[in-house]
Design an enzyme around this catalytic site. Sequence first.
Site, short mmCIF file in Angstrom:
data_model
loop_
_atom_site.label_atom_id
_atom_site.label_comp_id
_atom_site.label_asym_id
_atom_site.label_seq_id
_atom_site.Cartn_x
_atom_site.Cartn_y
_atom_site.Cartn_z
N MET A 287 0.85 -1.20 0.00
CA MET A 287 0.00 0.00 0.00
C MET A 287 0.89 1.25 0.00
O MET A 287 0.45 2.34 0.37
CB MET A 287 -0.93 -0.01 1.22
CG MET A 287 -1.89 -1.20 1.19
SD MET A 287 -3.43 -0.93 2.08
CE MET A 287 -2.83 -0.62 3.72
N LEU B 73 6.66 2.99 1.53
CA LEU B 73 7.59 1.85 1.60
C LEU B 73 8.70 2.08 2.63
O LEU B 73 9.16 3.20 2.84
CB LEU B 73 8.21 1.61 0.22
CG LEU B 73 7.22 1.34 -0.92
CD1 LEU B 73 7.98 1.09 -2.23
CD2 LEU B 73 6.29 0.18 -0.61
N HIS C 99 9.41 -3.59 3.12
CA HIS C 99 8.98 -3.79 1.73
C HIS C 99 10.19 -4.05 0.83
O HIS C 99 10.14 -4.89 -0.06
CB HIS C 99 8.26 -2.54 1.21
CG HIS C 99 7.01 -2.19 1.94
ND1 HIS C 99 6.91 -1.07 2.75
CD2 HIS C 99 5.79 -2.79 1.98
CE1 HIS C 99 5.69 -1.00 3.25
NE2 HIS C 99 4.98 -2.03 2.81
N GLN D 118 -2.75 -12.23 7.96
CA GLN D 118 -3.03 -11.92 6.55
C GLN D 118 -2.45 -13.02 5.65
O GLN D 118 -3.10 -13.46 4.69
CB GLN D 118 -2.41 -10.57 6.20
CG GLN D 118 -2.33 -10.28 4.71
CD GLN D 118 -1.93 -8.86 4.41
OE1 GLN D 118 -2.76 -7.96 4.52
NE2 GLN D 118 -0.68 -8.62 4.03
N SER E 156 6.74 -0.77 10.05
CA SER E 156 5.38 -0.65 9.56
C SER E 156 5.20 0.77 9.03
O SER E 156 5.75 1.72 9.61
CB SER E 156 4.40 -0.88 10.72
OG SER E 156 3.12 -0.38 10.38
N SER E 157 4.41 0.89 7.96
CA SER E 157 4.16 2.24 7.43
C SER E 157 3.45 3.08 8.48
O SER E 157 3.57 4.31 8.49
CB SER E 157 3.28 2.16 6.18
OG SER E 157 3.86 1.28 5.26
N ARG E 158 2.71 2.44 9.37
CA ARG E 158 1.95 3.18 10.39
C ARG E 158 2.83 3.66 11.54
O ARG E 158 2.35 4.44 12.37
CB ARG E 158 0.80 2.31 10.91
CG ARG E 158 -0.33 2.15 9.90
CD ARG E 158 -1.52 1.43 10.52
NE ARG E 158 -2.71 1.51 9.71
CZ ARG E 158 -3.17 0.52 8.92
NH1 ARG E 158 -2.50 -0.61 8.82
NH2 ARG E 158 -4.28 0.69 8.23
#
Length: 283
Positions: free
Chosen positions: A28, A31, A35, A151, A183-185
């Site tokens: 998503m 990156l 990733h 996931q 994490s992107s978050r």
Amino acid sequence: MITTIEELRRWSQQQHHSQKRVGLVPTMGALHDGHLSLVKTANQYCDTVLVSIFVNPTQFGVNEDFHQYPRLLEDDLRLLQTVGSPEVFVPEITEMYPAGFDVSVHVGGVSQPFEGEIRPTHFDGVATVVLKLFLASGADIAFFGQKDFQQVCVIRKMVTDLNVPVEIVVCPIIREPDGLAMSSRNKYLSKSQRSQAVVLSQSLILAEQMIVGEKIQDAERVRKKIRSKIETAPDMNIDYIAIADPQTLHELTTINCDTVILVAAGIGTSRLIDNILITTTRS
Ligand code: PAF
């Protein structure tokens, strides 16, 4: 950069026509090194690699962070140049979900507990978009991070039950130097939240020491230890601590087989997840 499914199909046909194995890294965007490690692994396994960048609206719940989710396409494209400049698929929402779109892929069993209880529509959205990406890209192999352990279980089950001709490769969690899973978050965390967040990975290391080092089999004892470690961070609100069979995600009371420990907690407006896979070979 490819933006339409038609173009992606043509690209994939050309690759296969040239006898190239196509690797897909679905993302998503926003990156990070996690990733990039997927892309590096894909480069090793495949002749040609496609990275999809799509903030998938159907996997966000109504009160979740779809609109705030970081969108950093230029940075992402620059980062991808450092790992061999894979082909990139960046569709608009209307390309993936044209008007009238009315299909949702639901995977039973492994999608129900843990994240599935807290985010009841999340895995339907993930399964739907990932299946679309598999079909449009014709990927031979797709690469996912162990960070999103549940996931991966959902995607594997979908691939098995629907006989989707793609191999799934799971790559290790990439961590910050202090252990926080990338994490992107993580971008959402304040300085104080960021320093508290490390208790998640620390709690998993403690659990591993109990199970592997001290041979403790009582899941409840291990869970208590994890809980008390996470609770040392005053702003961390635990969603779940699951000690489960890594294939079925059924919770275990006795740890005498391969085990996954999954933790999730909220901090401020963010949610963090982490996990550890423990292989316990006992005679
Ligand atoms: O893991 C993610 O980033 C997403 O869930 C995925 C697999 C790209 C589907 O949108």
